[in-house]
Write a protein that holds these residues in place. Sequence first.
Motif, PDB file in Angstrom:
ATOM      1  N   LEU A  15       5.113  -7.807 -11.379  1.00 33.05           N
ATOM      2  CA  LEU A  15       3.944  -7.005 -11.325  1.00 33.05           C
ATOM      3  C   LEU A  15       3.149  -6.882 -12.846  1.00 33.05           C
ATOM      4  O   LEU A  15       2.124  -6.869 -12.744  1.00 33.05           O
ATOM      5  CB  LEU A  15       4.395  -5.680 -10.794  1.00 33.05           C
ATOM      6  CG  LEU A  15       4.751  -5.706  -9.229  1.00 33.05           C
ATOM      7  CD1 LEU A  15       4.790  -4.321  -8.597  1.00 33.05           C
ATOM      8  CD2 LEU A  15       3.827  -6.744  -8.432  1.00 33.05           C
ATOM      9  N   ASP A  34       8.393  -5.607 -23.321  1.00 31.85           N
ATOM     10  CA  ASP A  34       9.438  -5.851 -22.194  1.00 31.85           C
ATOM     11  C   ASP A  34      10.859  -6.029 -22.937  1.00 31.85           C
ATOM     12  O   ASP A  34      10.804  -6.354 -24.327  1.00 31.85           O
ATOM     13  CB  ASP A  34       9.362  -7.392 -21.630  1.00 31.85           C
ATOM     14  CG  ASP A  34       9.721  -7.283 -20.380  1.00 31.85           C
ATOM     15  OD1 ASP A  34       9.132  -7.310 -19.403  1.00 31.85           O
ATOM     16  OD2 ASP A  34      11.024  -7.472 -20.144  1.00 31.85           O
ATOM     17  N   ASN A  89       4.807   0.453 -16.125  1.00 30.78           N
ATOM     18  CA  ASN A  89       5.198  -0.294 -14.901  1.00 30.78           C
ATOM     19  C   ASN A  89       6.647  -0.691 -15.075  1.00 30.78           C
ATOM     20  O   ASN A  89       7.327  -0.985 -13.860  1.00 30.78           O
ATOM     21  CB  ASN A  89       4.456  -1.608 -15.090  1.00 30.78           C
ATOM     22  CG  ASN A  89       5.046  -2.676 -14.023  1.00 30.78           C
ATOM     23  OD1 ASN A  89       5.165  -2.579 -12.896  1.00 30.78           O
ATOM     24  ND2 ASN A  89       5.654  -3.707 -14.889  1.00 30.78           N
ATOM     25  N   TYR A 155      16.914   5.006  -7.125  1.00 30.09           N
ATOM     26  CA  TYR A 155      15.639   4.475  -7.065  1.00 30.09           C
ATOM     27  C   TYR A 155      14.552   5.449  -6.511  1.00 30.09           C
ATOM     28  O   TYR A 155      13.378   5.566  -6.977  1.00 30.09           O
ATOM     29  CB  TYR A 155      15.525   2.901  -6.340  1.00 30.09           C
ATOM     30  CG  TYR A 155      14.309   2.119  -6.474  1.00 30.09           C
ATOM     31  CD1 TYR A 155      14.111   1.511  -7.606  1.00 30.09           C
ATOM     32  CD2 TYR A 155      13.240   2.167  -5.318  1.00 30.09           C
ATOM     33  CE1 TYR A 155      12.746   0.887  -7.687  1.00 30.09           C
ATOM     34  CE2 TYR A 155      12.248   1.505  -5.423  1.00 30.09           C
ATOM     35  CZ  TYR A 155      11.997   0.773  -6.554  1.00 30.09           C
ATOM     36  OH  TYR A 155      10.655   0.144  -6.573  1.00 30.09           O
ATOM     37  N   GLY A 186       4.537  -1.838  -1.582  1.00 30.61           N
ATOM     38  CA  GLY A 186       5.652  -2.147  -0.682  1.00 30.61           C
ATOM     39  C   GLY A 186       6.471  -3.304  -1.199  1.00 30.61           C
ATOM     40  O   GLY A 186       6.726  -3.464  -2.320  1.00 30.61           O
ATOM     41  N   ILE A 188       6.479  -6.376  -2.649  1.00 30.62           N
ATOM     42  CA  ILE A 188       5.695  -7.672  -3.184  1.00 30.62           C
ATOM     43  C   ILE A 188       6.507  -8.694  -3.831  1.00 30.62           C
ATOM     44  O   ILE A 188       7.450  -8.445  -4.532  1.00 30.62           O
ATOM     45  CB  ILE A 188       4.750  -7.092  -4.478  1.00 30.62           C
ATOM     46  CG1 ILE A 188       4.083  -5.658  -4.116  1.00 30.62           C
ATOM     47  CG2 ILE A 188       3.807  -7.774  -4.831  1.00 30.62           C
ATOM     48  CD1 ILE A 188       3.183  -5.550  -3.152  1.00 30.62           C
ATOM     49  N   THR A 190       8.213 -10.519  -6.123  1.00 35.20           N
ATOM     50  CA  THR A 190       8.481 -10.821  -7.671  1.00 35.20           C
ATOM     51  C   THR A 190       9.852 -10.845  -7.731  1.00 35.20           C
ATOM     52  O   THR A 190      10.885 -11.000  -6.511  1.00 35.20           O
ATOM     53  CB  THR A 190       8.202  -9.449  -8.239  1.00 35.20           C
ATOM     54  OG1 THR A 190       9.168  -8.357  -7.780  1.00 35.20           O
ATOM     55  CG2 THR A 190       6.756  -8.952  -8.122  1.00 35.20           C
TER      56      THR A 190
HETATM   57  P1  NAD Z   1      10.636  -7.486 -11.852  1.00 38.10           P
HETATM   58  O1  NAD Z   1      11.975  -7.308 -12.203  1.00 38.10           O
HETATM   59  O2  NAD Z   1      10.064  -8.648 -11.228  1.00 38.10           O
HETATM   60  O3  NAD Z   1       9.772  -7.405 -13.544  1.00 38.10           O
HETATM   61  C1  NAD Z   1      10.523  -6.070 -14.031  1.00 38.10           C
HETATM   62  C2  NAD Z   1      10.146  -6.451 -15.789  1.00 38.10           C
HETATM   63  O4  NAD Z   1      10.300  -5.129 -16.395  1.00 38.10           O
HETATM   64  C3  NAD Z   1      10.871  -7.387 -15.962  1.00 38.10           C
HETATM   65  O5  NAD Z   1      10.096  -8.487 -17.083  1.00 38.10           O
HETATM   66  C4  NAD Z   1      12.006  -6.780 -16.957  1.00 38.10           C
HETATM   67  O6  NAD Z   1      12.317  -7.529 -18.051  1.00 38.10           O
HETATM   68  C5  NAD Z   1      11.244  -5.476 -17.216  1.00 38.10           C
HETATM   69  N1  NAD Z   1      11.920  -4.357 -17.678  1.00 38.10           N
HETATM   70  C6  NAD Z   1      12.938  -3.863 -16.790  1.00 38.10           C
HETATM   71  N2  NAD Z   1      13.635  -2.801 -17.547  1.00 38.10           N
HETATM   72  C7  NAD Z   1      12.887  -2.650 -18.737  1.00 38.10           C
HETATM   73  C8  NAD Z   1      13.455  -1.751 -19.676  1.00 38.10           C
HETATM   74  N3  NAD Z   1      14.257  -0.659 -19.755  1.00 38.10           N
HETATM   75  N4  NAD Z   1      12.388  -1.973 -20.891  1.00 38.10           N
HETATM   76  C9  NAD Z   1      11.578  -2.801 -20.895  1.00 38.10           C
HETATM   77  N5  NAD Z   1      11.245  -3.707 -19.969  1.00 38.10           N
HETATM   78  C10 NAD Z   1      11.854  -3.546 -18.867  1.00 38.10           C
HETATM   79  O7  NAD Z   1      10.222  -6.220 -11.227  1.00 38.10           O
HETATM   80  P2  NAD Z   1       8.792  -5.928 -10.445  1.00 38.10           P
HETATM   81  O8  NAD Z   1       8.788  -6.234  -9.054  1.00 38.10           O
HETATM   82  O9  NAD Z   1       7.523  -6.487 -11.188  1.00 38.10           O
HETATM   83  O10 NAD Z   1       8.643  -4.405 -10.591  1.00 38.10           O
HETATM   84  C11 NAD Z   1       7.691  -3.787 -11.518  1.00 38.10           C
HETATM   85  C12 NAD Z   1       7.700  -2.217 -10.915  1.00 38.10           C
HETATM   86  O11 NAD Z   1       7.213  -2.155  -9.614  1.00 38.10           O
HETATM   87  C13 NAD Z   1       8.882  -1.567 -11.159  1.00 38.10           C
HETATM   88  O12 NAD Z   1       8.895  -0.263 -11.493  1.00 38.10           O
HETATM   89  C14 NAD Z   1       9.342  -1.523  -9.771  1.00 38.10           C
HETATM   90  O13 NAD Z   1      10.179  -0.653  -9.395  1.00 38.10           O
HETATM   91  C15 NAD Z   1       7.869  -1.431  -9.050  1.00 38.10           C
HETATM   92  N6  NAD Z   1       7.884  -1.887  -7.548  1.00 38.10           N
HETATM   93  C16 NAD Z   1       8.033  -2.976  -7.287  1.00 38.10           C
HETATM   94  C17 NAD Z   1       7.877  -3.534  -5.897  1.00 38.10           C
HETATM   95  C18 NAD Z   1       7.865  -4.933  -5.423  1.00 38.10           C
HETATM   96  O14 NAD Z   1       7.871  -5.098  -4.470  1.00 38.10           O
HETATM   97  N7  NAD Z   1       8.096  -5.858  -6.250  1.00 38.10           N
HETATM   98  C19 NAD Z   1       7.793  -2.452  -5.019  1.00 38.10           C
HETATM   99  C20 NAD Z   1       7.707  -1.007  -5.378  1.00 38.10           C
HETATM  100  C21 NAD Z   1       7.935  -0.907  -6.625  1.00 38.10           C
END
Ligand code: NAD
Length: 257
Positions: A15, A34, A89, A155, A186, A188, A190
Motif C-alpha cells: 500500500l 522502510d 502506513n 493486530y 479490507g 487488498i 499486497t
Molecule cells: P506489505 O507487507 O505488503 O508492505 C509493508 C511495508 O512496510 C513493507 O515494505 C515493509 O518492509 C514495511 N515495514 C513493515 N514494518 C516496518 C517497520 N517496522 N519499519 C519500517 N518499515 C516497515 O503490507 P501492506 O499490505 O502494504 O500493508 C501496509 C499497511 O496496511 C499495514 O499497516 C497493514 O496493517 C495495513 N493493512 C493492509 C491491508 C491489506 O489488505 N493489504 C488491510 C488492512 C490494513
Amino acid sequence: MENKVVIITGGAMGLGYAAADVLASQKAKLVLVDYNADALAEAEEKLKKTYEGLEVLSVTADVSKEDQVKAYVDQTVEKFGRIDGFYNNAGIEGRQASMIDYDMDVFKKVIDINLMGVYYGLRYILPIMKEQGYGRIVNVASVGGIRGVLNQSPYVASKHAVSGMTKNAALEYGQYGILTNAIAPGAILTPMVAEAFKQVNPEDPKAAEKEYASRNPTRSLGDPQDVGKLVAYLLSADNGYVSGQTIAIDGGESNMY
Ligand code: NAD
C-alpha cells in the motif's frame, strides 16, 4: 499534490508503494521510509524511471525505534524544509494463532510496530505541522480496527488503537490546520495479504484467496492503486474538513453481519 512534501512509511512495497506511485503521478515530493533497504532502493529506482524529475528521499528506518523515527523526520526537514503530508502506513500482521496460544514476542512486536511506530511518527511530525499551521495525516488502521478478526488479536488491538489515536490527533491538532484520518482497508492484494493466504492454506494459497474474495460483497479483493487514490485525496488540500474518521475501503465488507 504538486510540490507537496509527503512522508510514506512502509513505502517500499504494498500500500505504501502504491500511494507513492499515485502521489508521484501528481508531482509530489516523496520521502520513502522502510526497514527493507533493498526493496526501498528498488522502489526509488522504479519510481524515478516512471516519473521523470521526481524528487525522492529514501530513508532506511524501523518505525518501532523512536530514534530512527526522529532521524527520518529530521532528514526530511533538512532536505525539503517542510512536511505537508504524512502517510503513517508501515505495519505487520504477525502470525495467526488463537489468543491464548499467541507467541508473546510476536505479540509485542506487532504492538511495537503497528501502535508505537504510528505514535512515534505523530509525536515527531505533529510539532512541525503545527508550526506550519498546515498538515494532512493518514494513519493506516484496518477492517481489523473496526471489528474482530479470528486469530489476529495483537493486530486487531493495534489497529483499534490506531483508530482511537486518529480521533485524538484530530481533536488536539485540528485548530492548527492539521486534519488527521485513518483508512481501514479490507483485503487488498499486497505482499502482506499474499503471506496471510499462505498461512491459511500453505498447500494452495490461491484457493484461500478465492474463498476470501467470494465472501466480499464485490466478490473481489481490493487493488492497492484504489487505496492510493483515496490516500492522495485525504493528504491533499482538497480535503478541507474530513478529520478524525476511520474510512473503510473494503468493498463494503465491514457492513456484513
Ligand atoms: P506489505 O507487507 O505488503 O508492505 C509493508 C511495508 O512496510 C513493507 O515494505 C515493509 O518492509 C514495511 N515495514 C513493515 N514494518 C516496518 C517497520 N517496522 N519499519 C519500517 N518499515 C516497515 O503490507 P501492506 O499490505 O502494504 O500493508 C501496509 C499497511 O496496511 C499495514 O499497516 C497493514 O496493517 C495495513 N493493512 C493492509 C491491508 C491489506 O489488505 N493489504 C488491510 C488492512 C490494513
